[in-house]
Design an enzyme around this catalytic site. Structure first.
Site, PDB file in Angstrom:
ATOM      1  N   CYS A 113      10.914  18.268   3.656  1.00 40.83           N
ATOM      2  CA  CYS A 113       9.513  18.566   3.973  1.00 40.83           C
ATOM      3  C   CYS A 113       9.374  19.691   4.996  1.00 40.83           C
ATOM      4  O   CYS A 113       8.279  20.208   5.204  1.00 40.83           O
ATOM      5  CB  CYS A 113       8.824  17.322   4.508  1.00 40.83           C
ATOM      6  SG  CYS A 113       8.858  15.955   3.356  1.00 40.83           S
ATOM      7  N   HIS A 252       3.155  18.415   9.419  1.00 40.77           N
ATOM      8  CA  HIS A 252       3.501  17.860   8.111  1.00 40.77           C
ATOM      9  C   HIS A 252       2.708  16.575   7.924  1.00 40.77           C
ATOM     10  O   HIS A 252       2.608  15.747   8.832  1.00 40.77           O
ATOM     11  CB  HIS A 252       5.007  17.580   8.064  1.00 40.77           C
ATOM     12  CG  HIS A 252       5.427  16.837   6.843  1.00 40.77           C
ATOM     13  ND1 HIS A 252       4.945  17.137   5.592  1.00 40.77           N
ATOM     14  CD2 HIS A 252       6.273  15.779   6.672  1.00 40.77           C
ATOM     15  CE1 HIS A 252       5.478  16.307   4.715  1.00 40.77           C
ATOM     16  NE2 HIS A 252       6.288  15.479   5.344  1.00 40.77           N
ATOM     17  N   ASN A 282       1.581  12.758   0.846  1.00 36.85           N
ATOM     18  CA  ASN A 282       2.692  13.587   1.342  1.00 36.85           C
ATOM     19  C   ASN A 282       3.174  14.486   0.203  1.00 36.85           C
ATOM     20  O   ASN A 282       3.714  14.002  -0.786  1.00 36.85           O
ATOM     21  CB  ASN A 282       3.816  12.657   1.820  1.00 36.85           C
ATOM     22  CG  ASN A 282       5.032  13.414   2.337  1.00 36.85           C
ATOM     23  OD1 ASN A 282       5.147  14.631   2.162  1.00 36.85           O
ATOM     24  ND2 ASN A 282       5.937  12.704   2.978  1.00 36.85           N
TER      25      ASN A 282
HETATM   26  N1  ACO Z   1       2.317  -2.242  -0.187  1.00 39.29           N
HETATM   27  C1  ACO Z   1       2.427  -3.437   0.417  1.00 39.29           C
HETATM   28  N2  ACO Z   1       3.455  -3.782   1.180  1.00 39.29           N
HETATM   29  C2  ACO Z   1       4.425  -2.868   1.358  1.00 39.29           C
HETATM   30  C3  ACO Z   1       4.382  -1.590   0.763  1.00 39.29           C
HETATM   31  C4  ACO Z   1       3.272  -1.299  -0.046  1.00 39.29           C
HETATM   32  N3  ACO Z   1       3.124  -0.108  -0.659  1.00 39.29           N
HETATM   33  N4  ACO Z   1       5.481  -0.908   1.134  1.00 39.29           N
HETATM   34  C5  ACO Z   1       6.199  -1.710   1.928  1.00 39.29           C
HETATM   35  N5  ACO Z   1       5.561  -2.907   2.061  1.00 39.29           N
HETATM   36  C6  ACO Z   1       5.986  -4.071   2.818  1.00 39.29           C
HETATM   37  C7  ACO Z   1       7.482  -4.122   3.046  1.00 39.29           C
HETATM   38  O1  ACO Z   1       8.141  -4.657   1.924  1.00 39.29           O
HETATM   39  C8  ACO Z   1       7.580  -4.987   4.263  1.00 39.29           C
HETATM   40  O2  ACO Z   1       7.464  -6.312   3.856  1.00 39.29           O
HETATM   41  P1  ACO Z   1       8.389  -7.455   4.539  1.00 39.29           P
HETATM   42  O3  ACO Z   1       7.996  -7.462   5.975  1.00 39.29           O
HETATM   43  O4  ACO Z   1       8.036  -8.671   3.778  1.00 39.29           O
HETATM   44  O5  ACO Z   1       9.808  -6.983   4.307  1.00 39.29           O
HETATM   45  C9  ACO Z   1       6.317  -4.640   5.046  1.00 39.29           C
HETATM   46  O6  ACO Z   1       5.423  -4.013   4.110  1.00 39.29           O
HETATM   47  C10 ACO Z   1       6.558  -3.706   6.200  1.00 39.29           C
HETATM   48  O7  ACO Z   1       7.367  -2.620   5.737  1.00 39.29           O
HETATM   49  P2  ACO Z   1       7.780  -1.472   6.691  1.00 39.29           P
HETATM   50  O8  ACO Z   1       8.722  -0.550   5.980  1.00 39.29           O
HETATM   51  O9  ACO Z   1       8.182  -2.003   8.025  1.00 39.29           O
HETATM   52  O10 ACO Z   1       6.363  -0.740   6.844  1.00 39.29           O
HETATM   53  P3  ACO Z   1       5.994   0.398   7.833  1.00 39.29           P
HETATM   54  O11 ACO Z   1       4.799   0.011   8.570  1.00 39.29           O
HETATM   55  O12 ACO Z   1       7.170   0.912   8.583  1.00 39.29           O
HETATM   56  O13 ACO Z   1       5.534   1.560   6.839  1.00 39.29           O
HETATM   57  C11 ACO Z   1       6.252   3.564   5.795  1.00 39.29           C
HETATM   58  C12 ACO Z   1       6.409   2.064   5.844  1.00 39.29           C
HETATM   59  C13 ACO Z   1       4.806   3.900   5.495  1.00 39.29           C
HETATM   60  C14 ACO Z   1       7.138   4.081   4.666  1.00 39.29           C
HETATM   61  C15 ACO Z   1       6.668   4.197   7.145  1.00 39.29           C
HETATM   62  O14 ACO Z   1       7.920   3.718   7.527  1.00 39.29           O
HETATM   63  C16 ACO Z   1       6.725   5.685   7.096  1.00 39.29           C
HETATM   64  O15 ACO Z   1       5.712   6.353   6.964  1.00 39.29           O
HETATM   65  N6  ACO Z   1       7.929   6.276   7.279  1.00 39.29           N
HETATM   66  C17 ACO Z   1       8.075   7.703   7.284  1.00 39.29           C
HETATM   67  C18 ACO Z   1       8.121   8.208   5.910  1.00 39.29           C
HETATM   68  C19 ACO Z   1       8.076   9.706   5.931  1.00 39.29           C
HETATM   69  O16 ACO Z   1       7.455  10.276   6.771  1.00 39.29           O
HETATM   70  N7  ACO Z   1       8.739  10.374   5.013  1.00 39.29           N
HETATM   71  C20 ACO Z   1       8.651  11.824   5.152  1.00 39.29           C
HETATM   72  C21 ACO Z   1       9.607  12.556   4.567  1.00 39.29           C
HETATM   73  S1  ACO Z   1       9.322  12.707   2.854  1.00 39.29           S
HETATM   74  C22 ACO Z   1      10.326  13.952   2.273  1.00 39.29           C
HETATM   75  O17 ACO Z   1      11.004  14.620   2.985  1.00 39.29           O
HETATM   76  C23 ACO Z   1      10.344  14.142   0.764  1.00 39.29           C
END
Ligand code: ACO
Length: 329
Positions: A113, A252, A282
Site C-alpha cells: 500500500c 493511506h 482500502n
Molecule cells: N465481521 C464480523 N466479525 C469479524 C470480522 C467481520 N468481517 N472480521 C473479523 N471478525 C471477528 C474475528 O473473528 C474476531 O472474533 P473472535 O474474537 O471470536 O476471534 C473478532 O472479530 C475480533 O477480530 P480482530 O482481528 O481482533 O478485529 P480487529 O478489531 O483487530 O479488526 C482489522 C480487524 C479490521 C482487520 C484490523 O486488525 C485492521 O484494520 N488491521 C490493519 C489492516 C490493514 O491496515 N491492512 C493494510 C494493508 S493492506 C495491503 O497492503 C494490501
C-alpha cells in the site's frame, strides 16, 4: 538541484458499488461490525472484464488533461500495484501502449500500500536529476480479483480503483522530502503466497486458496499506528518543518481507527486529514493517489499548502513525503 512537483491529478473508481449489507449475504459479518471496526461503508468492485490497466488508464487521462500534457510528451510511466494485469510484462508497458505514450520508458514498482508514495519518490528523482521532464506515476488496484470472498477477516476491507499524478520540474515548492522504509520481518503478516517462484501455480495452490490475500490484522494495525506518526514527523523534519507547518495530511486509507489514532497523536484537526475510506475501502497502492485527486477536486489544496502523504503496507513498508503544492510551473 531543480525540484519536482505535481501538475496533474486524476482518479477513477469502477461504477459497481458493494455495500456492507451486500457482504452480509456472502460472509458471516454485519454492517455494524464493519463500520465500527474499520469505518468502511462501501467499496467499488471492478467487473470481470476490467483489469488494473483499464482502471489506471481512466485516472491517467484525467491527470494528463489537468497537466495539459499529451501522452507523447511523457518520458516515464511508473505503475505501483500489487494486482498487475499479469506477472509480466509490466502493467506500465500495457498502459504505455494503450495511452499512446510513444517515447515513454515504463516499469512497475511494488511496495504494498506504500507503493504510490514510493513511486512519487522515484519519479521525483528522475526529474530532480534532469534526466526526465514529464513523469506519470500511477497507483492502481483490482484487489477484488485476489480477495478470498469466504474470508470475513479480509474481504470486507478492500476495494478497486486507480489514481494518477503527473510530475514536472518546478523552481518553486514541489517535493521537499521523502521518508521510505521497510521491515521485512513483517512479511508474513500480509501476503499472497502462490503464483511466484516460491509456490508456482498448480492445482494444489488453487485448491488451497493460495492466490488470495492473507493477513494478520493485529500486527499490521500496530505497525500502522506507530509508523503513521513516526514517518509523518520524520518527513517533516527532513524538510525543515514541524507539524505546525502542515496544512493537510493524506494518509493511506485502511482503517478509520488507524487514521484517528494518527490524528490524535499528531494533534491535528479533522479538517487537516483527508478521509474517503467509508466510501471506497482500502484500495492499497491506489489509496493515497485517489485521496489526493479527490482532495484537490474538493478545493482542499491550494498553491503554497504543505501536504504530507503517508502510507504503510505489505512488506512491511512505509513511505511519506512532504510537498509544497505548486501546480503552476
Ligand atoms: N465481521 C464480523 N466479525 C469479524 C470480522 C467481520 N468481517 N472480521 C473479523 N471478525 C471477528 C474475528 O473473528 C474476531 O472474533 P473472535 O474474537 O471470536 O476471534 C473478532 O472479530 C475480533 O477480530 P480482530 O482481528 O481482533 O478485529 P480487529 O478489531 O483487530 O479488526 C482489522 C480487524 C479490521 C482487520 C484490523 O486488525 C485492521 O484494520 N488491521 C490493519 C489492516 C490493514 O491496515 N491492512 C493494510 C494493508 S493492506 C495491503 O497492503 C494490501
Amino acid at each position: 538541484m531543480r525540484k519536482a512537483t505535481i501538475t496533474g491529478w486524476g482518479s477513477y473508481l469502477p461504477p459497481n458499488v458493494v455495500t456492507n449489507k451486500e457482504l452480509e449475504k456472502i460472509v458471516d459479518t454485519t454492517d455494524q461490525w464493519i463500520q465500527k471496526r474499520t469505518g468502511i461503508k462501501k467499496r467499488r468492485i471492478a467487473d470481470e472484464d476490467t483489469s488494473t490497466s483499464d482502471l489506471a488508464l481512466e485516472a491517467s487521462y484525467k491527470a494528463l488533461e489537468k497537466a495539459n500534457l499529451d501522452p507523447e510528451e511523457l518520458d516515464l510511466i511508473i505503475v505501483s500495484t500489487v494486482t498487475p494485469d499479469m506477472v509480466f510484462p509490466a502493467t506500465a508497458c500495457i498502459i504505455q501502449e494503450k495511452i499512446g505514450a510513444n517515447k515513454a520508458a515504463a516499469f512497475d514498482l511494488e511496495a504494498g500500500c506504500s507503493g504510490f508514495v514510493y513511486g512519487l519518490s522515484v519519479g521525483a528523482q528522475f526529474i530532480e536529476t534532469g534526466l526526465y521532464n514529464n513523469v506519470l506515476v500511477i497507483g492502481a488496484e483490482s484487489l477484488s480479483k485476489i480477495t478470498d470472498w469466504d474470508d470475513r477477516n479480509t474481504c470486507v476491507l478492500f476495494g478497486d480503483g486507480a489514481g494518477a499524478a503527473v510530475l514536472q520540474p518546478t523552481e518553486k515548492g514541489g517535493f521537499l522530502s521523502f521518508d521510505l522504509g521497510s521491515d521485512g520481518s513483517g512479511a508474513d503478516a500480509l501476503y499472497m503466497e502462490a503464483g511466484g517462484s516460491l509456490n508456482p501455480a498448480s492445482l494444489e495452490t488453487v485448491k488451497n486458496k493460495m492466490h488470495t490475500i492473507r493477513m494478520e490484522g493485529t500486527p499490521v494495525f500496530k505497525f500502522a499506528v506507530k509508523t503513521m506518526k513516526r514517518a509523518s514527523l520524520d518527513v517533516l523534519k527532513k524538510a525543515g518543518l514541524t507539524i505546525d507547518d502542515l496544512d493537510l495530511l493524506i494518509p493511506h486509507q485502511a482503517n478509520t481507527r488507524i487514521i484517528k489514532s494518527a490524528r490524535r497523536k499528531l494533534k491535528l484537526t479533522e479538517e487537516q486529514i483527508y478521509v474517503n475510506l467509508p466510501e471506497v475501502g482500502n484500495t492499497s497502492s491506489a489509496s493515497v493517489a485517489i485521496a489526493l485527486a479527490e482532495a484537490k477536486e474538493k478545493s482542499m489544496i491550494k498553491n503554497g499548502d504543505r501536504l504530507v502523504m503517508v502510507a504503510f503496507g505489505a512488506g512491511l513498508t512505509w513511505a511519506a513525503t512532504v510537498i509544497e503544492w505548486n501546480e503552476n510551473i
